[in-house]
Each structure stands twice: as structure tokens, then as C-alpha cells.
Design a protein around this motif. Structure first.
Motif, PDB file in Angstrom:
ATOM      1  N   ILE A 169      24.619   6.483 -33.452  1.00  0.00           N
ATOM      2  CA  ILE A 169      23.568   5.641 -34.050  1.00  0.00           C
ATOM      3  C   ILE A 169      24.082   4.971 -35.321  1.00  0.00           C
ATOM      4  O   ILE A 169      23.865   3.764 -35.535  1.00  0.00           O
ATOM      5  CB  ILE A 169      22.292   6.472 -34.320  1.00  0.00           C
ATOM      6  N   VAL A 170      24.782   5.721 -36.154  1.00  0.00           N
ATOM      7  CA  VAL A 170      25.354   5.155 -37.379  1.00  0.00           C
ATOM      8  C   VAL A 170      26.354   4.050 -37.030  1.00  0.00           C
ATOM      9  O   VAL A 170      26.356   2.971 -37.652  1.00  0.00           O
ATOM     10  CB  VAL A 170      26.013   6.253 -38.248  1.00  0.00           C
ATOM     11  N   ALA A 171      27.194   4.295 -36.025  1.00  0.00           N
ATOM     12  CA  ALA A 171      28.175   3.288 -35.603  1.00  0.00           C
ATOM     13  C   ALA A 171      27.472   2.026 -35.103  1.00  0.00           C
ATOM     14  O   ALA A 171      27.921   0.904 -35.398  1.00  0.00           O
ATOM     15  CB  ALA A 171      29.089   3.855 -34.513  1.00  0.00           C
ATOM     16  N   VAL A 172      26.372   2.160 -34.363  1.00  0.00           N
ATOM     17  CA  VAL A 172      25.611   1.004 -33.875  1.00  0.00           C
ATOM     18  C   VAL A 172      25.027   0.220 -35.045  1.00  0.00           C
ATOM     19  O   VAL A 172      25.087  -1.025 -35.061  1.00  0.00           O
ATOM     20  CB  VAL A 172      24.487   1.453 -32.906  1.00  0.00           C
ATOM     21  N   VAL A 173      24.469   0.926 -36.016  1.00  0.00           N
ATOM     22  CA  VAL A 173      23.875   0.249 -37.178  1.00  0.00           C
ATOM     23  C   VAL A 173      24.949  -0.524 -37.952  1.00  0.00           C
ATOM     24  O   VAL A 173      24.759  -1.694 -38.297  1.00  0.00           O
ATOM     25  CB  VAL A 173      23.143   1.268 -38.088  1.00  0.00           C
ATOM     26  N   ILE A 174      26.075   0.110 -38.200  1.00  0.00           N
ATOM     27  CA  ILE A 174      27.161  -0.561 -38.930  1.00  0.00           C
ATOM     28  C   ILE A 174      27.678  -1.754 -38.146  1.00  0.00           C
ATOM     29  O   ILE A 174      27.899  -2.842 -38.708  1.00  0.00           O
ATOM     30  CB  ILE A 174      28.296   0.439 -39.248  1.00  0.00           C
ATOM     31  N   LEU A 182      35.384  -2.042 -35.452  1.00  0.00           N
ATOM     32  CA  LEU A 182      34.068  -1.395 -35.418  1.00  0.00           C
ATOM     33  C   LEU A 182      33.557  -1.254 -33.980  1.00  0.00           C
ATOM     34  O   LEU A 182      32.918  -0.249 -33.635  1.00  0.00           O
ATOM     35  CB  LEU A 182      33.065  -2.158 -36.278  1.00  0.00           C
ATOM     36  N   SER A 183      33.831  -2.254 -33.137  1.00  0.00           N
ATOM     37  CA  SER A 183      33.444  -2.174 -31.721  1.00  0.00           C
ATOM     38  C   SER A 183      34.184  -1.030 -31.032  1.00  0.00           C
ATOM     39  O   SER A 183      33.607  -0.285 -30.229  1.00  0.00           O
ATOM     40  CB  SER A 183      33.742  -3.481 -31.003  1.00  0.00           C
ATOM     41  N   PHE A 184      35.454  -0.881 -31.375  1.00  0.00           N
ATOM     42  CA  PHE A 184      36.252   0.214 -30.811  1.00  0.00           C
ATOM     43  C   PHE A 184      35.686   1.569 -31.251  1.00  0.00           C
ATOM     44  O   PHE A 184      35.557   2.486 -30.430  1.00  0.00           O
ATOM     45  CB  PHE A 184      37.716   0.079 -31.244  1.00  0.00           C
ATOM     46  N   ILE A 185      35.341   1.686 -32.532  1.00  0.00           N
ATOM     47  CA  ILE A 185      34.752   2.936 -33.051  1.00  0.00           C
ATOM     48  C   ILE A 185      33.445   3.247 -32.315  1.00  0.00           C
ATOM     49  O   ILE A 185      33.206   4.387 -31.900  1.00  0.00           O
ATOM     50  CB  ILE A 185      34.507   2.851 -34.579  1.00  0.00           C
ATOM     51  N   PHE A 186      32.607   2.230 -32.122  1.00  0.00           N
ATOM     52  CA  PHE A 186      31.353   2.436 -31.390  1.00  0.00           C
ATOM     53  C   PHE A 186      31.619   2.909 -29.960  1.00  0.00           C
ATOM     54  O   PHE A 186      30.982   3.854 -29.483  1.00  0.00           O
ATOM     55  CB  PHE A 186      30.520   1.149 -31.361  1.00  0.00           C
TER      56      PHE A 186
END
Length: 175
Positions: free
Chosen positions: A42-47, A69-73
Motif C-alpha cells: 500500500i505504501v509503495a502504491v501511494v508513493i 518505483l514501479s519495479f519496487i511496487f
């Protein structure tokens, strides 16, 4: 204790469900196994969402941040899906076991100085006490782990039987 002791357990499904599914154990997204991964995702989606909203303010050299950031998500989503699958399989196994218990006529534990046997309608699993690696007891249940893993709710037996099983397991399982 040389003679064999027998404890007949009540097979009330609710007693076992209260233990197995306590503390959100059965929740796919918020079980102890998946909760941290759900929050991280959820935090990754928000960021990632904020970054996409602000992408016009990024220079052409900084667009790689969106890919990162897309990779992290995606990584978070994969770990979350693996954990959800693990919880789902566990729930299916517990449900199968509870259905089996619900229909059984005999559910008993037999033990003596050397052996521990669980009998569910004639299907017997026998272990030597030395086969168990771990024993735990709480106000709600006794769990034994080793060759086979067991969880016996306190409510499925009498107080005297519960204390006897706890005492014998503590004496015989070297931790």
C-alpha cells in the motif's frame, strides 16, 4: 507411567476454529504472515501514485525514478501474492482437517512412556516421544511439533486431561 493413558477429544468444530483462526490467522491480507507485506505494498502504491502525479515536475533525467518505483511496487506485489497463496493453502488444509474432524466418531490421544498416538476414526499416527522437537502450552491449547504437528484445544478435553497431557508432554519432550 507404564500404562497407556487415553484422552477422548470433543470434535466440536467451533472449538478448533477459535484456535486456528484467532488473531486474523485466516485473513488473506491481514494475517500475521501477510500484514507487513500488505502495508508495504500500500505504501509503495501511494508513493508511486504521488510520483506519477508529479511526473510533469520531473526532468527528463529523473524519469528513471518512476521506473524504479514501479519495479519496487511490482516486487512488493509479488511478495504479497506469494504470502497470500501461502495463507490460502494453509486455510484450505485447516478447512479439510476441520471437515474431517466434524464427521469423525472417534478422536482420541493414546500415550504411554514411549509412544504418542493420535487416532481419528481408526486412522492412527504414532510417534515416539523423542520424535517431537517442540512443545508449547497456553491457556487455550497444547501444541506438539515434530514428525507430526498437533494442536489440542483445552476446551476439547477435561481440565484434568489437559493438565495430564501438558505434564506428560513437558516430561517427555526435550527442548
Amino acid at each position: 507411567m507404564s500404562e497407556e493413558k487415553v484422552i477422548t477429544l470433543k470434535t466440536d468444530r467451533k472449538i478448533f476454529e477459535d484456535i486456528y483462526f484467532s488473531g486474523n490467522q485466516g485473513s488473506l491480507l491481514f494475517s500475521p504472515t501477510t500484514k507487513s507485506k500488505t502495508i508495504t505494498t500500500i505504501v509503495a502504491v501511494v508513493i508511486l501514485g504521488i510520483a506519477f502525479l508529479l511526473k510533469e515536475n520531473l526532468s527528463k533525467d529523473s524519469v528513471g525514478v518512476l521506473y524504479f518505483l514501479s519495479f519496487i511496487f511490482l516486487l512488493c506485489a509479488v511478495f504479497l501474492s506469494v504470502s497470500i497463496n501461502k495463507v490460502s493453502r494453509w486455510k484450505k488444509q485447516v478447512s479439510f482437517y476441520l471437515n474431517k474432524l466434524e464427521k469423525c466418531m472417534i478422536y482420541e490421544i493414546r500415550f504411554d512412556q514411549n509412544f504418542f498416538t493420535v487416532n481419528i476414526d481408526g486412522e492412527k499416527e504414532t510417534s515416539e516421544w523423542k520424535d517431537f522437537e517442540y512443545f508449547d502450552s497456553s491457556a487455550e491449547f497444547i501444541s506438539l511439533e515434530g514428525k507430526y504437528n498437533y494442536m489440542f484445544p483445552k476446551k476439547s478435553m477435561t481440565e484434568k486431561e489437559y493438565n495430564l497431557l501438558k505434564k506428560i508432554a513437558k516430561e517427555n519432550i526435550k527442548q
